[in-house]
Design a protein around this motif. Structure first.
Motif, PDB file in Angstrom:
ATOM      1  N   LEU A 132       0.826  -1.210   0.000  1.00  0.00           N
ATOM      2  CA  LEU A 132       0.000   0.000   0.000  1.00  0.00           C
ATOM      3  C   LEU A 132       0.857   1.255   0.000  1.00  0.00           C
ATOM      4  CD1 LEU A 132      -2.820  -1.048   2.483  1.00  0.00           C
ATOM      5  CD2 LEU A 132      -3.007  -0.762   0.020  1.00  0.00           C
ATOM      6  N   SER A 133       1.989   1.220   0.698  1.00  0.00           N
ATOM      7  CA  SER A 133       2.910   2.348   0.705  1.00  0.00           C
ATOM      8  C   SER A 133       3.445   2.601  -0.702  1.00  0.00           C
ATOM      9  CB  SER A 133       4.056   2.061   1.672  1.00  0.00           C
ATOM     10  OG  SER A 133       5.037   3.062   1.588  1.00  0.00           O
ATOM     11  N   ASN A 134       3.816   1.534  -1.410  1.00  0.00           N
ATOM     12  CA  ASN A 134       4.294   1.673  -2.790  1.00  0.00           C
ATOM     13  C   ASN A 134       3.186   2.157  -3.714  1.00  0.00           C
ATOM     14  OD1 ASN A 134       7.053   0.967  -2.562  1.00  0.00           O
ATOM     15  ND2 ASN A 134       6.487  -1.185  -2.410  1.00  0.00           N
ATOM     16  N   LEU A 135       1.970   1.672  -3.499  1.00  0.00           N
ATOM     17  CA  LEU A 135       0.839   2.093  -4.319  1.00  0.00           C
ATOM     18  C   LEU A 135       0.576   3.583  -4.151  1.00  0.00           C
ATOM     19  CD1 LEU A 135      -1.720   1.356  -6.087  1.00  0.00           C
ATOM     20  CD2 LEU A 135      -2.906   1.200  -3.917  1.00  0.00           C
ATOM     21  N   LEU A 136       0.480   4.026  -2.904  1.00  0.00           N
ATOM     22  CA  LEU A 136       0.216   5.448  -2.663  1.00  0.00           C
ATOM     23  C   LEU A 136       1.361   6.324  -3.153  1.00  0.00           C
ATOM     24  CD1 LEU A 136      -1.473   5.266   0.841  1.00  0.00           C
ATOM     25  CD2 LEU A 136      -2.548   5.731  -1.356  1.00  0.00           C
ATOM     26  N   PRO A 157      11.444   0.504  -5.690  1.00  0.00           N
ATOM     27  CA  PRO A 157      10.115   0.631  -5.080  1.00  0.00           C
ATOM     28  C   PRO A 157       9.725   2.103  -4.941  1.00  0.00           C
ATOM     29  CG  PRO A 157      11.471  -0.926  -3.858  1.00  0.00           C
ATOM     30  CD  PRO A 157      12.367  -0.263  -4.846  1.00  0.00           C
ATOM     31  N   ASN A 158       8.484   2.388  -5.259  1.00  0.00           N
ATOM     32  CA  ASN A 158       8.020   3.775  -5.245  1.00  0.00           C
ATOM     33  C   ASN A 158       8.125   4.432  -3.875  1.00  0.00           C
ATOM     34  OD1 ASN A 158       7.448   3.958  -7.967  1.00  0.00           O
ATOM     35  ND2 ASN A 158       5.382   3.174  -7.711  1.00  0.00           N
ATOM     36  N   SER A 159       7.970   3.668  -2.805  1.00  0.00           N
ATOM     37  CA  SER A 159       8.092   4.274  -1.476  1.00  0.00           C
ATOM     38  C   SER A 159       9.516   4.768  -1.250  1.00  0.00           C
ATOM     39  CB  SER A 159       7.674   3.297  -0.386  1.00  0.00           C
ATOM     40  OG  SER A 159       8.467   2.133  -0.419  1.00  0.00           O
ATOM     41  N   SER A 160      10.515   4.068  -1.815  1.00  0.00           N
ATOM     42  CA  SER A 160      11.903   4.534  -1.735  1.00  0.00           C
ATOM     43  C   SER A 160      12.103   5.788  -2.563  1.00  0.00           C
ATOM     44  CB  SER A 160      12.862   3.446  -2.219  1.00  0.00           C
ATOM     45  OG  SER A 160      12.810   2.330  -1.388  1.00  0.00           O
ATOM     46  N   VAL A 161      11.492   5.811  -3.750  1.00  0.00           N
ATOM     47  CA  VAL A 161      11.618   6.978  -4.625  1.00  0.00           C
ATOM     48  C   VAL A 161      10.967   8.189  -3.971  1.00  0.00           C
ATOM     49  CG1 VAL A 161      10.968   7.958  -6.861  1.00  0.00           C
ATOM     50  CG2 VAL A 161      11.677   5.569  -6.717  1.00  0.00           C
ATOM     51  N   PHE A 162       9.784   8.007  -3.445  1.00  0.00           N
ATOM     52  CA  PHE A 162       9.035   9.132  -2.884  1.00  0.00           C
ATOM     53  C   PHE A 162       9.691   9.686  -1.633  1.00  0.00           C
ATOM     54  CE2 PHE A 162       5.373  11.206  -0.822  1.00  0.00           C
ATOM     55  CZ  PHE A 162       4.971  12.018  -1.874  1.00  0.00           C
ATOM     56  N   GLY A 163      10.370   8.835  -0.885  1.00  0.00           N
ATOM     57  CA  GLY A 163      10.990   9.279   0.356  1.00  0.00           C
ATOM     58  C   GLY A 163      12.449   9.664   0.214  1.00  0.00           C
ATOM     59  N   SER A 164      12.978   9.702  -1.001  1.00  0.00           N
ATOM     60  CA  SER A 164      14.395   9.980  -1.216  1.00  0.00           C
ATOM     61  C   SER A 164      14.599  11.275  -1.985  1.00  0.00           C
ATOM     62  CB  SER A 164      15.041   8.848  -2.033  1.00  0.00           C
ATOM     63  OG  SER A 164      14.953   7.633  -1.362  1.00  0.00           O
ATOM     64  N   VAL A 165      15.837  11.731  -1.945  1.00  0.00           N
ATOM     65  CA  VAL A 165      16.246  12.858  -2.783  1.00  0.00           C
ATOM     66  C   VAL A 165      16.365  12.331  -4.210  1.00  0.00           C
ATOM     67  CG1 VAL A 165      18.110  14.484  -3.267  1.00  0.00           C
ATOM     68  CG2 VAL A 165      17.466  13.982  -0.898  1.00  0.00           C
ATOM     69  N   ILE A 166      15.796  13.069  -5.147  1.00  0.00           N
ATOM     70  CA  ILE A 166      15.832  12.681  -6.554  1.00  0.00           C
ATOM     71  C   ILE A 166      16.662  13.717  -7.295  1.00  0.00           C
ATOM     72  CG2 ILE A 166      14.475  12.232  -8.634  1.00  0.00           C
ATOM     73  CD1 ILE A 166      12.058  11.786  -6.708  1.00  0.00           C
ATOM     74  N   ILE A 167      17.665  13.249  -8.037  1.00  0.00           N
ATOM     75  CA  ILE A 167      18.462  14.143  -8.868  1.00  0.00           C
ATOM     76  C   ILE A 167      18.070  13.879 -10.310  1.00  0.00           C
ATOM     77  CG2 ILE A 167      20.786  14.800  -9.599  1.00  0.00           C
ATOM     78  CD1 ILE A 167      21.745  13.684  -6.841  1.00  0.00           C
ATOM     79  N   VAL A 168      17.496  14.899 -10.963  1.00  0.00           N
ATOM     80  CA  VAL A 168      17.111  14.792 -12.367  1.00  0.00           C
ATOM     81  C   VAL A 168      18.287  15.320 -13.167  1.00  0.00           C
ATOM     82  CG1 VAL A 168      15.443  15.485 -14.116  1.00  0.00           C
ATOM     83  CG2 VAL A 168      14.699  15.137 -11.759  1.00  0.00           C
ATOM     84  N   GLU A 169      18.895  14.456 -13.998  1.00  0.00           N
ATOM     85  CA  GLU A 169      20.142  14.796 -14.665  1.00  0.00           C
ATOM     86  C   GLU A 169      19.980  15.380 -16.051  1.00  0.00           C
ATOM     87  OE1 GLU A 169      22.846  11.527 -14.352  1.00  0.00           O
ATOM     88  OE2 GLU A 169      22.598  11.422 -12.182  1.00  0.00           O
ATOM     89  N   GLU A 170      18.887  15.140 -16.708  1.00  0.00           N
ATOM     90  CA  GLU A 170      18.713  15.706 -18.044  1.00  0.00           C
ATOM     91  C   GLU A 170      17.242  15.954 -18.327  1.00  0.00           C
ATOM     92  OE1 GLU A 170      18.519  12.133 -21.220  1.00  0.00           O
ATOM     93  OE2 GLU A 170      20.463  12.432 -20.305  1.00  0.00           O
TER      94      GLU A 170
END
Length: 179
Positions: A111-115, A161-174
């Motif tokens: 459910l965490s990954n879904l949300l 996993p989306n919960s890791s993505v949502f709770g982490s710093v994201i660096i958009v490179e291009e």
């Protein structure tokens, strides 16, 4: 022998009287359930029309909302129909609440990954085609679904996993190429 026949007649008579008294409630309950099924179908069609006007990458959100609304309407229809038929649904409702709580607790990671997937699709911090670094993984975003963000890097597919993505710093490179 005649006593047995009288007993059978009495039982059948009582049974038919009980069915006769219950039949209007049963018919009303069935009519209510059919009405809720029709309403669920109409809601599904409305969401299908909405999906046509929504951007391609947000259509899964509309599909999820449509399925959720459909199941909620059908469940409400079933409970309402059973109540109309004269069945005490208070225990059923309490049981559904406890079951929902237990399933929610047991499936908390899913459910965490879904949300998180819903929020990533909704907020779009990155788009397919962009290269990102998240949770120590770098790759080109191939897709975002309700469970994973799919990255491709060096000929490999990385599912974060989306919960890791949502709770982490994201660096958009291009910048996004076109997706």
């Amino acid at each position: 022998m005649f006593g047995e026949v009288d007993y059978v007649n009495q039982v059948l008579s009582t049974l038919f009287e009980a069915i006769g008294r219950a039949l209007p409630g049963i018919m009303a309950g069935l009519a209510i359930f059919v009405a809720f099924l029709i309403a669920a179908s109409l809601v599904r069609r409305i969401f299908d029309r909405l999906a046509r006007g929504v951007e391609e990458h947000r259509r899964p959100l509309v599909g999820l909302a449509a399925q959720t609304a459909r199941y909620v309407i059908i469940t409400a229809g079933l409970i309402t129909a059973l109540g109309t038929m004269g069945i005490d649904v208070s225990a059923l409702i309490a049981g559904l609440g406890l079951t929902g709580f237990a399933l929610g607790y047991a499936c908390r990671d899913a459910l965490s990954n879904l949300l998180a997937g819903v929020l990533i699709i909704l907020y779009q911090p990155f788009k397919p085609g962009q290269t990102i670094t998240v949770s120590g993984k770098t790759g080109r975003v191939e897709s975002v679904n309700f469970r994973y963000t799919e990255l491709s890097a060096e000929g490999k597919t990385v599912l974060v996993p989306n919960s890791s993505v949502f709770g982490s710093v994201i660096i958009v490179e291009e910048a996004c190429s076109d997706a």
